[in-house]
Scaffold this motif. Structure first.
Motif, PDB file in Angstrom:
ATOM      1  N   LYS A  44       0.797  -1.230   0.000  1.00 42.57           N
ATOM      2  CA  LYS A  44       0.000   0.000   0.000  1.00 42.57           C
ATOM      3  C   LYS A  44       0.827   1.276   0.000  1.00 42.57           C
ATOM      4  N   GLY A  45       2.046   1.245   0.510  1.00 43.78           N
ATOM      5  CA  GLY A  45       2.735   2.516   0.602  1.00 43.78           C
ATOM      6  C   GLY A  45       4.230   2.515   0.414  1.00 43.78           C
ATOM      7  N   LYS A  46       4.835   1.374   0.129  1.00 47.91           N
ATOM      8  CA  LYS A  46       6.284   1.355  -0.007  1.00 47.91           C
ATOM      9  C   LYS A  46       6.753   1.069  -1.429  1.00 47.91           C
ATOM     10  N   LEU A  47       5.832   0.754  -2.321  1.00 45.68           N
ATOM     11  CA  LEU A  47       6.215   0.526  -3.711  1.00 45.68           C
ATOM     12  C   LEU A  47       6.265   1.828  -4.496  1.00 45.68           C
ATOM     13  N   ILE A  48       5.216   2.609  -4.325  1.00 47.06           N
ATOM     14  CA  ILE A  48       5.164   3.900  -5.007  1.00 47.06           C
ATOM     15  C   ILE A  48       5.044   4.991  -3.954  1.00 47.06           C
ATOM     16  N   LYS A  49       5.488   6.175  -4.302  1.00 50.03           N
ATOM     17  CA  LYS A  49       5.451   7.301  -3.364  1.00 50.03           C
ATOM     18  C   LYS A  49       4.038   7.869  -3.332  1.00 50.03           C
ATOM     19  N   MET A  61      -6.775   6.410  -6.217  1.00 51.16           N
ATOM     20  CA  MET A  61      -7.837   5.404  -6.235  1.00 51.16           C
ATOM     21  C   MET A  61      -7.981   4.807  -7.634  1.00 51.16           C
ATOM     22  N   LEU A  62      -7.944   5.645  -8.656  1.00 49.41           N
ATOM     23  CA  LEU A  62      -8.034   5.149 -10.036  1.00 49.41           C
ATOM     24  C   LEU A  62      -6.837   4.258 -10.365  1.00 49.41           C
ATOM     25  N   ALA A  63      -5.643   4.661  -9.940  1.00 49.97           N
ATOM     26  CA  ALA A  63      -4.440   3.856 -10.199  1.00 49.97           C
ATOM     27  C   ALA A  63      -4.557   2.493  -9.538  1.00 49.97           C
ATOM     28  N   MET A  64      -5.067   2.447  -8.302  1.00 48.46           N
ATOM     29  CA  MET A  64      -5.210   1.175  -7.591  1.00 48.46           C
ATOM     30  C   MET A  64      -6.279   0.292  -8.218  1.00 48.46           C
ATOM     31  N   VAL A  65      -7.376   0.885  -8.682  1.00 53.28           N
ATOM     32  CA  VAL A  65      -8.415   0.106  -9.365  1.00 53.28           C
ATOM     33  C   VAL A  65      -7.853  -0.468 -10.665  1.00 53.28           C
ATOM     34  N   CYS A  66      -7.110   0.351 -11.403  1.00 53.13           N
ATOM     35  CA  CYS A  66      -6.478  -0.131 -12.638  1.00 53.13           C
ATOM     36  C   CYS A  66      -5.476  -1.243 -12.348  1.00 53.13           C
ATOM     37  N   ALA A  67      -4.728  -1.102 -11.258  1.00 52.02           N
ATOM     38  CA  ALA A  67      -3.770  -2.141 -10.868  1.00 52.02           C
ATOM     39  C   ALA A  67      -4.506  -3.433 -10.534  1.00 52.02           C
ATOM     40  N   LEU A  68      -5.611  -3.330  -9.817  1.00 48.63           N
ATOM     41  CA  LEU A  68      -6.391  -4.511  -9.465  1.00 48.63           C
ATOM     42  C   LEU A  68      -6.957  -5.196 -10.707  1.00 48.63           C
ATOM     43  N   ILE A  69      -7.503  -4.416 -11.617  1.00 51.02           N
ATOM     44  CA  ILE A  69      -8.056  -4.994 -12.852  1.00 51.02           C
ATOM     45  C   ILE A  69      -6.941  -5.599 -13.704  1.00 51.02           C
ATOM     46  N   GLY A  70      -5.828  -4.888 -13.825  1.00 47.76           N
ATOM     47  CA  GLY A  70      -4.708  -5.389 -14.628  1.00 47.76           C
ATOM     48  C   GLY A  70      -4.117  -6.672 -14.067  1.00 47.76           C
ATOM     49  N   SER A  71      -3.903  -6.717 -12.762  1.00 53.54           N
ATOM     50  CA  SER A  71      -3.334  -7.928 -12.165  1.00 53.54           C
ATOM     51  C   SER A  71      -4.324  -9.086 -12.215  1.00 53.54           C
ATOM     52  N   SER A  72      -5.607  -8.784 -12.041  1.00 51.83           N
ATOM     53  CA  SER A  72      -6.625  -9.841 -12.145  1.00 51.83           C
ATOM     54  C   SER A  72      -6.668 -10.414 -13.554  1.00 51.83           C
ATOM     55  N   PHE A  73      -6.657  -9.529 -14.550  1.00 54.05           N
ATOM     56  CA  PHE A  73      -6.674  -9.984 -15.937  1.00 54.05           C
ATOM     57  C   PHE A  73      -5.462 -10.866 -16.226  1.00 54.05           C
ATOM     58  N   HIS A  89       3.113 -11.135  -7.162  1.00 54.08           N
ATOM     59  CA  HIS A  89       3.967 -10.459  -8.137  1.00 54.08           C
ATOM     60  C   HIS A  89       3.133  -9.703  -9.162  1.00 54.08           C
ATOM     61  N   SER A  90       1.968 -10.240  -9.497  1.00 51.06           N
ATOM     62  CA  SER A  90       1.095  -9.556 -10.452  1.00 51.06           C
ATOM     63  C   SER A  90       0.620  -8.213  -9.897  1.00 51.06           C
ATOM     64  N   ILE A  91       0.192  -8.184  -8.638  1.00 46.77           N
ATOM     65  CA  ILE A  91      -0.287  -6.918  -8.081  1.00 46.77           C
ATOM     66  C   ILE A  91       0.867  -5.942  -7.867  1.00 46.77           C
ATOM     67  N   VAL A  92       2.042  -6.447  -7.501  1.00 44.45           N
ATOM     68  CA  VAL A  92       3.209  -5.570  -7.351  1.00 44.45           C
ATOM     69  C   VAL A  92       3.534  -4.907  -8.689  1.00 44.45           C
ATOM     70  N   GLY A  93       3.603  -5.704  -9.749  1.00 42.39           N
ATOM     71  CA  GLY A  93       3.888  -5.151 -11.077  1.00 42.39           C
ATOM     72  C   GLY A  93       2.812  -4.186 -11.549  1.00 42.39           C
ATOM     73  N   ALA A  94       1.554  -4.505 -11.254  1.00 38.89           N
ATOM     74  CA  ALA A  94       0.456  -3.642 -11.679  1.00 38.89           C
ATOM     75  C   ALA A  94       0.473  -2.305 -10.937  1.00 38.89           C
ATOM     76  N   ILE A  95       0.785  -2.318  -9.649  1.00 35.95           N
ATOM     77  CA  ILE A  95       0.866  -1.062  -8.895  1.00 35.95           C
ATOM     78  C   ILE A  95       2.018  -0.209  -9.412  1.00 35.95           C
TER      79      ILE A  95
END
Length: 190
Positions: A44-49, A61-73, A89-95
């Motif tokens: 939640k807070g150490k990958l991106i500033k 919020m939009l970035a996190m929703v996009c990350a969730l959709i991208g990693s899920s896909f 790893h998918s959610i880390v890369g998506a964030i």
């Protein structure tokens, strides 16, 4: 990640699929509740500033929703194709990807406190787990399998393995457990 834990038990028919699902419900909940705080904190807070998003929280919020959709896909596609995939790893890369799309490469914490720790774990984890697995295998081989009375020796050593596993789990629950439980502040003699 439940499949990683239960695939051998279900395929060997030690557990039925229904039994594995019931056990997984409790194990996954307790694992996330008791030990998930550090992973969540990193993601939640150490990958991106996140501080760059203060003026535009809706962008975060939009970035996190996009990350969730991208990693899920990606996870669904890789699973469908039969490729090995890691949801973590998918959610880390998506964030990271979502953050870069918004603010560029400066948004990612590339240091050891951020993404660097995750990369280090990709190399450290296989080595350490290989060493631990070799120790367990060799101890089982010499203490149980190569003995005349291997069945009885196996029955004697099983409680030791279960006790060791329980001890490691309890240690990590106290050491890295949920901050809301305040277990690390208790004086338990550890």
């Amino acid at each position: 990640d439940v499949a990683n834990s239960f695939s051998t038990s279900v395929s060997s028919k030690s557990l039925t699929l229904k039994q594995a699902c019931v056990i997984a419900i409790f194990a996954e909940f307790l694992g996330a509740f008791l030990l998930g705080a550090n992973t969540t904190d990193t993601i939640k807070g150490k990958l991106i500033k996140v501080s760059l998003f203060v003026k535009n929280p809706e962008l975060l919020m939009l970035a996190m929703v996009c990350a969730l959709i991208g990693s899920s896909f990606w996870t669904i596609l890789a699973s469908f194709l039969g490729w090995p995939v890691s949801t973590t790893h998918s959610i880390v890369g998506a964030i990271i990807g979502s953050g870069i799309a918004v603010f560029g490469f400066k948004v990612v914490d590339w240091s050891y406190k951020g993404f660097g720790k995750i990369v280090a774990s990709w190399f450290i984890s296989p080595v350490l787990s290989g060493i631990v697995a070799a120790i367990i295998f060799l101890s089982t081989k010499f203490l149980v399998l190569e003995r005349q009375n291997s069945f009885e020796r196996g029955l004697q050593i099983i409680p030791l393995y279960f006790g060791l596993t329980a001890m490691v789990n309890v240690f990590f629950i106290f050491y890295k457990g949920s901050p809301r439980l305040k277990l690390s502040t208790l004086n338990v003699g550890i």
